[in-house]
Design an enzyme around this catalytic site. Structure first.
Site, PDB file in Angstrom:
ATOM      1  N   ASP A  89       0.817  -1.162  -0.037  1.00  0.00           N
ATOM      2  CA  ASP A  89      -0.152   0.044  -0.063  1.00  0.00           C
ATOM      3  C   ASP A  89       0.785   1.103  -0.045  1.00  0.00           C
ATOM      4  O   ASP A  89       1.424   1.656   1.260  1.00  0.00           O
ATOM      5  CB  ASP A  89      -0.868   0.051   1.337  1.00  0.00           C
ATOM      6  CG  ASP A  89      -1.833  -1.074   1.423  1.00  0.00           C
ATOM      7  OD1 ASP A  89      -1.934  -2.211   0.557  1.00  0.00           O
ATOM      8  OD2 ASP A  89      -2.950  -0.696   1.895  1.00  0.00           O
ATOM      9  N   LYS A 151      -6.969   3.404  -3.006  1.00  0.00           N
ATOM     10  CA  LYS A 151      -7.169   3.436  -1.751  1.00  0.00           C
ATOM     11  C   LYS A 151      -7.219   4.872  -0.996  1.00  0.00           C
ATOM     12  O   LYS A 151      -6.582   5.549  -1.510  1.00  0.00           O
ATOM     13  CB  LYS A 151      -6.067   2.842  -0.968  1.00  0.00           C
ATOM     14  CG  LYS A 151      -6.199   2.624   0.771  1.00  0.00           C
ATOM     15  CD  LYS A 151      -5.044   1.871   1.298  1.00  0.00           C
ATOM     16  CE  LYS A 151      -4.940   1.863   2.804  1.00  0.00           C
ATOM     17  NZ  LYS A 151      -3.790   1.533   3.450  1.00  0.00           N
ATOM     18  N   LYS A 181      -9.977   0.386  -2.065  1.00  0.00           N
ATOM     19  CA  LYS A 181      -9.815   0.117  -0.617  1.00  0.00           C
ATOM     20  C   LYS A 181     -10.364   1.433   0.217  1.00  0.00           C
ATOM     21  O   LYS A 181      -9.689   2.538  -0.152  1.00  0.00           O
ATOM     22  CB  LYS A 181      -8.685  -0.312  -0.224  1.00  0.00           C
ATOM     23  CG  LYS A 181      -8.317  -0.492   1.077  1.00  0.00           C
ATOM     24  CD  LYS A 181      -7.033  -1.267   1.558  1.00  0.00           C
ATOM     25  CE  LYS A 181      -6.798  -1.094   3.163  1.00  0.00           C
ATOM     26  NZ  LYS A 181      -5.345  -1.464   3.315  1.00  0.00           N
TER      27      LYS A 181
END
Length: 217
Positions: A89, A151, A181
């Protein structure tokens, strides 16, 4: 109401507090196994995870500011993969996005994607700090650069965390080609369900037990 198993199957059970210890991470892993979630997300210094079992292991890169040289982000991702992470991430350089330098944003993402090999890359865009137009363009650039997910948030930015509006906009932009996300400030079952309804296919949660517990009730 969403089923407990459906929610557990999309949770990244997360511990990214700077004061976290290895013992805290061990407790996180044990809790994640007990809850039956998909993944854990921990700081890169906590890798490798000794016994993840069936859990997917994720970590963060350029976290939380994104203000790291691209080659450092890429090296961090490469080391994390060598240390056993399956998902990376990464935080974009938010200032570049705000300034409109999307070519630099895309190059930054691509460097991490290439360094991550077969690992899944999720691109943290810090949606609360961006305009709708900036959110859309960053999502487009993430897709072009080869990322697998976009995300919303680190959960550390003063502008705030995930919002249903941002999730919906991100989903509309990437369609079914990338995952979305939602992460940052999701503390209740109602908030989690709102994010799922808006199009989130993954949830980053530190309070997974409370949210799943509400589904057990």
């Amino acid at each position: 109401m969403t089923s407990r198993s459906d929610v557990a199957a999309i949770i990244d059970h997360t511990l990214l507090k700077p004061e976290a210890t290895l013992a805290d991470v061990d407790a996180l892993v044990a809790e994640a196994k007990e809850l039956g979630v998909l993944a854990i997300c921990v700081s890169p210094s906590m890798l490798p995870i000794t016994d993840p079992g069936e859990l997917v292991v994720a970590t963060v890169v350029g976290f939380p500011s994104g203000q790291v040289k691209p080659e450092i982000k890429a090296a961090e991702a490469q080391r994390a993969v060598a240390d056993g992470t399956a998902e990376v991430d990464m935080v974009i350089n938010i200032g570049q996005a705000i300034a409109g330098d999307f070519d630099a944003v895309e190059a930054d993402i691509r460097g991490v994607v290439e360094a991550s090999g077969d690992a899944l890359v999720k691109v943290i865009i810090e949606s609360a700090a961006l305009s709708d137009e900036q959110i859309v363009e960053v999502c487009r650039r993430a897709e072009t650069a080869g990322a697998g997910f976009v995300k919303t948030s680190t959960g550390f930015h003063p502008a705030g965390g995930a919002s249903a509006h941002a999730v919906s906009l991100m989903r509309e932009t990437v369609g079914d080609r990338l995952g979305v996300k939602a992460s940052g400030g999701i503390r209740t079952l109602e908030a989690a369900e709102e994010m799922i309804a808006a199009g989130a296919s993954r949830l980053g949660l530190s309070g997974s037990a409370a949210i799943l517990g509400a589904l057990d009730a």
